[in-house]
Enzyme design. Structure first.
Site, PDB file in Angstrom:
ATOM      1  N   GLU A 179      40.825 -18.791 -23.017  1.00 10.70           N
ATOM      2  CA  GLU A 179      39.772 -18.805 -22.027  1.00 10.70           C
ATOM      3  C   GLU A 179      38.572 -19.687 -22.602  1.00 10.70           C
ATOM      4  O   GLU A 179      37.684 -18.880 -23.152  1.00 10.70           O
ATOM      5  CB  GLU A 179      39.446 -17.130 -21.730  1.00 10.70           C
ATOM      6  CG  GLU A 179      40.542 -16.113 -21.542  1.00 10.70           C
ATOM      7  CD  GLU A 179      40.848 -16.436 -20.054  1.00 10.70           C
ATOM      8  OE1 GLU A 179      40.511 -17.182 -19.133  1.00 10.70           O
ATOM      9  OE2 GLU A 179      42.117 -15.667 -19.842  1.00 10.70           O
ATOM     10  N   ASN A 213      28.324 -13.826 -25.547  1.00  7.30           N
ATOM     11  CA  ASN A 213      27.660 -13.941 -24.180  1.00  7.30           C
ATOM     12  C   ASN A 213      28.062 -12.406 -23.303  1.00  7.30           C
ATOM     13  O   ASN A 213      27.048 -11.984 -23.101  1.00  7.30           O
ATOM     14  CB  ASN A 213      28.090 -15.016 -23.260  1.00  7.30           C
ATOM     15  CG  ASN A 213      29.531 -15.090 -22.904  1.00  7.30           C
ATOM     16  OD1 ASN A 213      30.245 -14.621 -23.793  1.00  7.30           O
ATOM     17  ND2 ASN A 213      29.950 -15.604 -21.864  1.00  7.30           N
ATOM     18  N   GLU A 264      44.811 -13.961 -17.906  1.00  6.21           N
ATOM     19  CA  GLU A 264      44.399 -12.536 -18.381  1.00  6.21           C
ATOM     20  C   GLU A 264      44.241 -11.806 -17.065  1.00  6.21           C
ATOM     21  O   GLU A 264      43.979 -12.290 -15.938  1.00  6.21           O
ATOM     22  CB  GLU A 264      43.697 -12.372 -19.526  1.00  6.21           C
ATOM     23  CG  GLU A 264      44.116 -13.234 -20.596  1.00  6.21           C
ATOM     24  CD  GLU A 264      43.306 -12.807 -21.864  1.00  6.21           C
ATOM     25  OE1 GLU A 264      42.195 -12.057 -21.892  1.00  6.21           O
ATOM     26  OE2 GLU A 264      43.686 -13.405 -23.252  1.00  6.21           O
ATOM     27  N   CYS A 306      30.506 -17.674 -18.489  1.00  5.24           N
ATOM     28  CA  CYS A 306      31.346 -18.844 -18.454  1.00  5.24           C
ATOM     29  C   CYS A 306      31.701 -19.251 -16.920  1.00  5.24           C
ATOM     30  O   CYS A 306      31.989 -20.332 -16.580  1.00  5.24           O
ATOM     31  CB  CYS A 306      32.841 -18.609 -19.279  1.00  5.24           C
ATOM     32  SG  CYS A 306      33.824 -17.196 -18.503  1.00  5.24           S
TER      33      CYS A 306
HETATM   34  P1  NDP Z   1      32.253 -20.473 -29.718  1.00  2.00           P
HETATM   35  O1  NDP Z   1      33.572 -21.216 -29.222  1.00  2.00           O
HETATM   36  O2  NDP Z   1      31.509 -21.116 -30.575  1.00  2.00           O
HETATM   37  O3  NDP Z   1      32.813 -19.057 -30.293  1.00  2.00           O
HETATM   38  C1  NDP Z   1      33.908 -17.946 -29.854  1.00  2.00           C
HETATM   39  C2  NDP Z   1      34.192 -17.315 -30.971  1.00  2.00           C
HETATM   40  O4  NDP Z   1      35.167 -18.172 -31.812  1.00  2.00           O
HETATM   41  C3  NDP Z   1      33.532 -16.844 -31.933  1.00  2.00           C
HETATM   42  O5  NDP Z   1      33.535 -15.362 -32.394  1.00  2.00           O
HETATM   43  C4  NDP Z   1      33.292 -17.907 -32.952  1.00  2.00           C
HETATM   44  O6  NDP Z   1      32.733 -17.261 -34.191  1.00  2.00           O
HETATM   45  C5  NDP Z   1      34.909 -18.086 -32.927  1.00  2.00           C
HETATM   46  N1  NDP Z   1      35.302 -19.351 -33.968  1.00  2.00           N
HETATM   47  C6  NDP Z   1      34.557 -20.231 -34.026  1.00  2.00           C
HETATM   48  N2  NDP Z   1      35.441 -21.288 -34.615  1.00  2.00           N
HETATM   49  C7  NDP Z   1      36.321 -20.930 -35.039  1.00  2.00           C
HETATM   50  C8  NDP Z   1      37.477 -21.302 -35.602  1.00  2.00           C
HETATM   51  N3  NDP Z   1      37.552 -22.511 -36.053  1.00  2.00           N
HETATM   52  N4  NDP Z   1      38.731 -20.336 -35.567  1.00  2.00           N
HETATM   53  C9  NDP Z   1      38.745 -19.119 -35.009  1.00  2.00           C
HETATM   54  N5  NDP Z   1      37.546 -18.685 -34.333  1.00  2.00           N
HETATM   55  C10 NDP Z   1      36.379 -19.607 -34.400  1.00  2.00           C
HETATM   56  O7  NDP Z   1      32.005 -19.990 -28.184  1.00  2.00           O
HETATM   57  P2  NDP Z   1      30.296 -19.252 -28.078  1.00  2.00           P
HETATM   58  O8  NDP Z   1      30.623 -17.903 -28.994  1.00  2.00           O
HETATM   59  O9  NDP Z   1      29.421 -20.150 -28.248  1.00  2.00           O
HETATM   60  O10 NDP Z   1      30.640 -18.859 -26.730  1.00  2.00           O
HETATM   61  C11 NDP Z   1      30.303 -19.788 -25.566  1.00  2.00           C
HETATM   62  C12 NDP Z   1      31.435 -20.414 -24.890  1.00  2.00           C
HETATM   63  O11 NDP Z   1      32.451 -19.352 -24.733  1.00  2.00           O
HETATM   64  C13 NDP Z   1      30.967 -21.002 -23.848  1.00  2.00           C
HETATM   65  O12 NDP Z   1      31.794 -22.369 -23.800  1.00  2.00           O
HETATM   66  C14 NDP Z   1      31.604 -20.309 -22.789  1.00  2.00           C
HETATM   67  O13 NDP Z   1      32.157 -21.165 -21.591  1.00  2.00           O
HETATM   68  C15 NDP Z   1      33.065 -19.735 -23.409  1.00  2.00           C
HETATM   69  N6  NDP Z   1      33.325 -18.498 -22.548  1.00  2.00           N
HETATM   70  C16 NDP Z   1      34.497 -18.503 -21.722  1.00  2.00           C
HETATM   71  C17 NDP Z   1      34.877 -17.460 -21.111  1.00  2.00           C
HETATM   72  C18 NDP Z   1      36.060 -17.499 -20.262  1.00  2.00           C
HETATM   73  O14 NDP Z   1      36.585 -16.250 -20.089  1.00  2.00           O
HETATM   74  N7  NDP Z   1      36.684 -18.723 -19.998  1.00  2.00           N
HETATM   75  C19 NDP Z   1      34.276 -16.212 -20.978  1.00  2.00           C
HETATM   76  C20 NDP Z   1      33.005 -16.323 -22.217  1.00  2.00           C
HETATM   77  C21 NDP Z   1      32.414 -17.589 -22.736  1.00  2.00           C
HETATM   78  P3  NDP Z   1      31.365 -17.939 -34.452  1.00  2.00           P
HETATM   79  O15 NDP Z   1      30.630 -16.921 -33.636  1.00  2.00           O
HETATM   80  O16 NDP Z   1      31.117 -17.554 -36.045  1.00  2.00           O
HETATM   81  O17 NDP Z   1      31.278 -19.369 -34.190  1.00  2.00           O
END
Ligand code: NDP
Length: 484
Positions: free
Chosen positions: A252, A154, A465, A286
């Site tokens: 996060e 995002n 963080e 998020c």
């Molecule tokens: P995901 O949890 O699907 O993915 C985040 C990252 O983790 C991607 O690079 C993803 O790769 C990777 N990932 C997925 N599965 C694994 C695993 N088993 N082991 C290690 N890494 C893995 O989130 P999204 O990319 O869909 O992002 C949206 C989510 O992020 C929302 O829930 C949002 O709220 C949250 N978010 C939270 C923030 C915060 O600061 N609290 C800020 C921004 C977003 P891949 O793309 O291949 O799945």
């Protein structure tokens, strides 16, 4: 039609193809066109990157002074500034977000992150605890080694830089995995590290899926710390992999954040604030305020103004500077968001604005667009009102008094942030203290000071963080006690 760019990993200062030769498509969400081929990296690539990072940590990075590291971060920031327009275009094409947002928020913020942590480490100080006449304790902060950084789609370079900068500032080296859906700016960042002369292996980028490349980084025995931003479900998996190895872990995660509007608020300002909180980046932040709680006395007035403002929002071509909402990240994600709009109707909600797909020119026919959507009439406990949708869908609910506002605000599994609108100072303090969230904004939303603790409670994450919290996370504190 131009053929897609073939992207590379960045390992030991070299741009290298994936060792097993696999690639994935990188699709532009606004058009559906394949714009790049992304390495589908495997454990073999991760092993090489971690070895490079481990070697660079041993020498020279852990021997550099904080001033030298800060200078490198400043140099990175300067190149990001210089390449701002180009990076904004990459980010907008890759994510579907409006170019205006990418050029005024994402890219400047990435530069600011590097510059901020350069300053933070230059001015960092550690504690001393004096035991009168007996001993002097002082705290040393040692780098951890190799940091594994996994980030979502995002806010690609915004969030990547938020982790890379403090990790390097404290003397760690990095293996980063961006989302495979948004690899372009991480690739550009690798070019920037090469351009400013970063020692090979200090900053490494491995592209690929989370399940394969991400998990291989997190589980790698030579990765000492993991900073992850992503969904709550993925966060659980990351914790399960990292915790048994006693890695330092920062999570996060997701949110379902309330915007709380009291009758004593400046309603016009609250409407503007709630629109921004609800729909920035198509609601894919998020921190987005997707549950709007309004005191009954002003609910009708607020709703009328809010719906009018949302209905007037310009959805369209992300490349057009006048666009307020671009495309969602993918067609699959649009399906999920549209599933929630259908669920909202099933749960008895009324679609007060949006709810469908906008009519757009043919060039955008394959894009993942959804109208900004407002749902009224739902029970605050229903699924639509309590689950993270991560799209341009908000629900409106009313409350009788402060106690009920807090009950509704705290009645979800998430606890990331809240935005409170009131002119009553005593109420602002009282409500802020009673909310179960890591962050509270009063009469504002997403007003960011990079020094403050950033993070959530409950299912929104573990750890903080930002500012010294990041410096502490990316280092090991060691107490030295000297007897007098
Ligand atoms: P995901 O949890 O699907 O993915 C985040 C990252 O983790 C991607 O690079 C993803 O790769 C990777 N990932 C997925 N599965 C694994 C695993 N088993 N082991 C290690 N890494 C893995 O989130 P999204 O990319 O869909 O992002 C949206 C989510 O992020 C929302 O829930 C949002 O709220 C949250 N978010 C939270 C923030 C915060 O600061 N609290 C800020 C921004 C977003 P891949 O793309 O291949 O799945």
């Amino acid at each position: 039609m131009t053929s897609p760019r073939i992207l590379t990993n960045f390992v030991a200062g070299e741009h290298v193809p994936p060792r097993m030769g696999g690639y994935l498509d990188d699709v532009a969400p606004a058009t559906g066109a394949v714009i790049a081929r992304v390495p589908a990296s495997t454990e073999e690539d991760v092993d090489t990157a971690v070895a490079a990072a481990k070697g660079a940590f041993a020498y020279p990075w852990s021997h550099t002074s904080s001033a030298e590291r800060a200078d490198l971060l400043d140099a990175v920031a300067a190149v990001i500034d210089r390449r701002c327009d180009e990076l904004a275009e990459l980010e907008s094409r890759d994510t579907g977000k409006p170019i205006k947002l990418a050029s005024t928020v994402d890219i400047p913020r990435a530069a600011a992150n590097f510059r901020f942590f350069a300053g933070a480490v230059r001015h960092d100080a550690t504690d001393a605890h004096v035991m009168d006449g007996v001993a002097l304790n002082y705290t040393l902060r040692k780098p951890l080694g190799v940091a594994g950084l996994v980030t979502p789609w995002n806010l690609p370079i915004y969030l990547l830089s938020w982790k890379v900068a403090p990790a390097l500032a404290m003397g760690n080296t990095v293996v980063a995995k961006p989302s495979e859906m948004t690899p372009l700016t991480a690739t550009a960042l690798a070019e920037i590290f090469a351009e400013v002369g970063a020692p090979p292996g200090v900053f490494n980028v491995i592209h690929g899926t989370g399940a394969e490349a991400g998990e291989a980084i997190i589980g790698h025995e030579d990765v000492a710390a993991v900073s992850f931003t992503g969904g709550t479900k993925t966060g659980k998996r990351v914790a399960a992999v990292a915790a048994p190895a006693f890695k330092k872990l920062s999570l996060e995660l997701g949110g379902k954040n309330p915007t709380i509007v009291f009758a004593d608020a400046d309603i016009d300002e609250a409407v503007e604030g709630a629109v921004r909180a609800g729909f920035l980046n198509q609601g894919q932040v998020c921190l987005c305020g997707s549950r709007i709680l309004i005191e009954k006395k002003v609910a009708a007035r607020f709703e009328e103004a809010f719906v009018a403002r949302v209905t007037a929002m310009r959805v369209g071509d992300p490349a057009d500077p006048a666009t307020e909402l671009g495309a969602l990240i993918s067609l699959a994600h649009r399906e999920k968001v549209e599933g929630y709009i259908a669920l909202a109707k099933e749960e008895g909600g009324t679609i007060a604005a949006g709810g469908g797909r906008p009519s757009l020119p043919d060039a955008l026919a394959g894009g993942a667009f959804v109208e900004p959507t407002v749902v009224t009439g739902l029970a605050p406990t229903c699924r639509t009102a309590t689950e993270e949708i991560f799209g341009p869908v908000v629900t409106l609910h009313s409350f009788e008094d402060e106690a009920e506002a807090l009950e509704l605000a705290n009645g979800v599994r998430y606890g990331l942030c809240a935005s409170v609108w009131t002119q009553n100072l005593a109420r602002a303090h009282r409500v802020s203290a009673a909310l179960e969230t890591g962050m509270v904004w009063v009469n504002s939303w997403l007003l960011r000071d990079l020094r403050v603790p950033f993070g959530g409670m409950k299912d929104s994450g573990v750890g903080r963080e930002g500012g010294r919290y990041s410096l502490e996370f990316f280092s090991e504190s060691r107490n030295v006690c000297i007897k007098m």
